[in-house]
Design an enzyme around this catalytic site. Structure first.
Site, mmCIF file in Angstrom:
data_model
loop_
_atom_site.group_PDB
_atom_site.id
_atom_site.type_symbol
_atom_site.label_atom_id
_atom_site.label_comp_id
_atom_site.label_asym_id
_atom_site.label_seq_id
_atom_site.Cartn_x
_atom_site.Cartn_y
_atom_site.Cartn_z
ATOM 1 N N LYS A 32 -11.898 -2.274 6.734
ATOM 2 C CA LYS A 32 -11.088 -3.399 7.455
ATOM 3 C C LYS A 32 -11.553 -3.411 8.837
ATOM 4 O O LYS A 32 -11.909 -4.410 9.357
ATOM 5 C CB LYS A 32 -9.362 -2.803 7.343
ATOM 6 C CG LYS A 32 -8.983 -2.550 5.977
ATOM 7 C CD LYS A 32 -8.943 -3.917 5.085
ATOM 8 C CE LYS A 32 -8.433 -3.820 3.672
ATOM 9 N NZ LYS A 32 -7.576 -2.894 3.283
ATOM 10 N N ASP A 64 -1.619 6.326 6.292
ATOM 11 C CA ASP A 64 -2.683 5.504 5.979
ATOM 12 C C ASP A 64 -3.043 4.572 7.066
ATOM 13 O O ASP A 64 -2.268 3.803 7.494
ATOM 14 C CB ASP A 64 -2.241 4.867 4.900
ATOM 15 C CG ASP A 64 -3.246 3.703 4.217
ATOM 16 O OD1 ASP A 64 -4.230 3.377 4.890
ATOM 17 O OD2 ASP A 64 -2.865 3.006 3.216
ATOM 18 N N TRP A 112 0.809 -1.232 0.029
ATOM 19 C CA TRP A 112 0.014 -0.052 -0.146
ATOM 20 C C TRP A 112 0.862 1.137 0.038
ATOM 21 O O TRP A 112 0.572 2.270 -0.566
ATOM 22 C CB TRP A 112 -0.971 -0.049 1.225
ATOM 23 C CG TRP A 112 -1.826 -1.113 1.143
ATOM 24 C CD1 TRP A 112 -1.928 -2.150 2.049
ATOM 25 C CD2 TRP A 112 -2.738 -1.703 0.069
ATOM 26 N NE1 TRP A 112 -2.945 -3.269 1.630
ATOM 27 C CE2 TRP A 112 -3.297 -2.597 0.310
ATOM 28 C CE3 TRP A 112 -3.415 -0.955 -1.193
ATOM 29 C CZ2 TRP A 112 -4.298 -3.284 -0.289
ATOM 30 C CZ3 TRP A 112 -4.168 -1.304 -1.791
ATOM 31 C CH2 TRP A 112 -4.602 -2.555 -1.663
HETATM 32 C C1 LIG Z 1 -6.935 -2.259 1.956
HETATM 33 C C2 LIG Z 1 -5.965 -0.960 2.047
HETATM 34 C C3 LIG Z 1 -5.933 -0.083 1.324
HETATM 35 C C4 LIG Z 1 -6.597 0.142 -0.037
HETATM 36 O O1 LIG Z 1 -7.944 0.383 0.319
HETATM 37 P P1 LIG Z 1 -9.150 0.947 -0.734
HETATM 38 O O2 LIG Z 1 -10.372 1.320 -0.033
HETATM 39 O O3 LIG Z 1 -9.474 -0.750 -1.250
HETATM 40 O O4 LIG Z 1 -8.626 1.622 -1.777
HETATM 41 C C5 LIG Z 1 -5.090 0.946 1.500
HETATM 42 N N1 LIG Z 1 -4.238 0.964 2.655
HETATM 43 C C6 LIG Z 1 -4.223 -0.203 3.407
HETATM 44 C C7 LIG Z 1 -3.387 -0.035 4.578
HETATM 45 C C8 LIG Z 1 -5.019 -1.270 3.265
HETATM 46 O O5 LIG Z 1 -5.278 -2.356 4.189
#
Ligand SMILES: *Cc1c(COP(=O)(O)O)cnc(C)c1O
Length: 354
Positions: free
Chosen positions: A191, A167, A100
């Site tokens: 998540k 993030d 990511w």
């Molecule tokens: C799943 C995830 C993403 C991507 O998320 P989307 O909502 O599908 O764009 C980005 N960063 C992390 C840490 C993730 O676990």
């Protein structure tokens, strides 16, 4: 029969949250209307959005600290671009701790100069990079607090004066943490927060309107913040479900409460990984994630035996991501410790059989 859901995302939500969401789809609070057929400008939905924003800020301990919560679409992946669009004037520093982060770097480079200050790619991202220099002239430092795929997590943030951007898609609302050390952070809901289709952005008001470029309205944090997350039609169902989940966290001791549970679950699974000679953990011990435990078999030829054991035990979503292989037990807030115990029992059973 309900499965033990170890999926990495979309992921498990508390039963009462799913029931509340299902009920609201049929009828929202005696309105005679479904949640998904009312106007987002109705007083009912405005109250939902307001409470979701307020409760987010409150749970994160950011009340009266000058932060704004915004609910947006496009997933965390769109935030890879939006952070740079809104915050990168001259150059930004990024830490590459996994898939990511790599994607975040790629998008930010579309906007401006990006310096990769550290990376753990040399060991397939099985650790969190530490001890690197942080230049003081960067606009911000971006990091991924929990690396969902590799199962690593920052236990503390780098010590620096430069603004931090994170993030937090897979560990937001999972632990008490000094969130005020971050100028801006974001998380896709699917998540640890709610269903897919909405992303939470938390930003310091002083970080709005930071750069000189023209930013398209939909990608502009200031426009979205001023419109109270209603610049266009918001995703009403995911926002409502997130709100129910935030209330659930609130009723379960807030972040301290869920953290205590998450610590117990993580200890249970990692103790077994370390004790059982048939398993080995993937991540460095100090950097292990409390949300995604990644592990492999010491002998891959035994995979069939182990797989049939956990399948029979009604466990779902345990396969590791293809870039790591092996197994990944995602143990988000809503996963009960009983489910972790079922997995641990399978691991012990495997030891007897193999
Ligand atoms: C799943 C995830 C993403 C991507 O998320 P989307 O909502 O599908 O764009 C980005 N960063 C992390 C840490 C993730 O676990």
């Amino acid at each position: 029969m309900k499965k033990h859901n170890f999926s990495a995302g979309p992921a498990i939500l508390p039963r009462e949250v799913i029931e509340g969401a299902a009920k609201a789809v049929l009828e929202l609070d005696n309105t005679g209307l479904s949640l998904i057929e009312i106007s987002h400008r109705s007083s009912e939905f405005k109250a939902i959005m307001e409470e979701a924003c307020l409760l987010s800020i409150k749970l994160l301990g950011l009340e009266k600290k000058g932060y704004k919560a915004i609910f947006l679409q496009g997933g965390a992946s769109l935030q890879f671009l939006m952070t740079a669009y809104n915050l990168l004037e001259n150059k930004a520093g990024y830490i590459n701790s996994g898939t990511w982060s790599t994607k975040a770097i790629k998008e930010a480079k579309i906007i401006g100069e990006v310096i990769e200050l550290a990376s753990s790619k040399d060991q397939n991202f099985n650790y969190i990079p530490k001890g690197f220099e942080i230049p003081n002239d960067i606009d911000y430092l971006h990091l991924t607090t929990n690396n969902t795929i590799f199962g690593t997590q920052y236990k503390s943030l780098p010590d620096t004066e430069v603004p931090l951007v994170a993030d937090m898609s897979s560990d937001i609302f999972s632990r008490s943490f000094d969130y005020s050390k971050l100028d801006m952070f974001y998380a896709g809901a699917q998540k640890n927060m709610g269903p897919s289709g909405v992303t939470l952005v938390i930003i310091k008001e002083s970080s709005l309107n930071k750069v000189n470029r023209v930013i398209p309205s939909m990608l502009n944090y200031e426009v979205q913040a001023k419109a109270e997350s209603m610049f266009n039609t918001p995703p009403v169902f995911p926002v409502y479900t997130v709100l129910l989940n935030l209330r659930w966290i609130s009723n379960n001791g807030g972040l301290e409460g869920v953290e205590a549970q998450n610590d117990k679950k993580a200890a249970l699974i990692y103790n077994e990984i370390d004790r059982n000679p048939l398993f080995e953990g993937f991540a460095h011990l100090d950097d292990r994630s409390n949300m995604n435990a990644t592990f492999n078999l010491t002998d891959d030829k035994q995979a069939g035996v182990f797989d049939s054991l956990w399948n029979q035990a009604n466990i779902s979503g345990l396969k590791g991501h293809r870039s790591v292989g092996g197994y990944r037990a995602s143990i988000y807030n809503a996963l009960p410790i009983e489910s972790v115990q079922v997995l641990v029992d399978c691991m012990k059973e495997f030891e007897k059989k193999a």
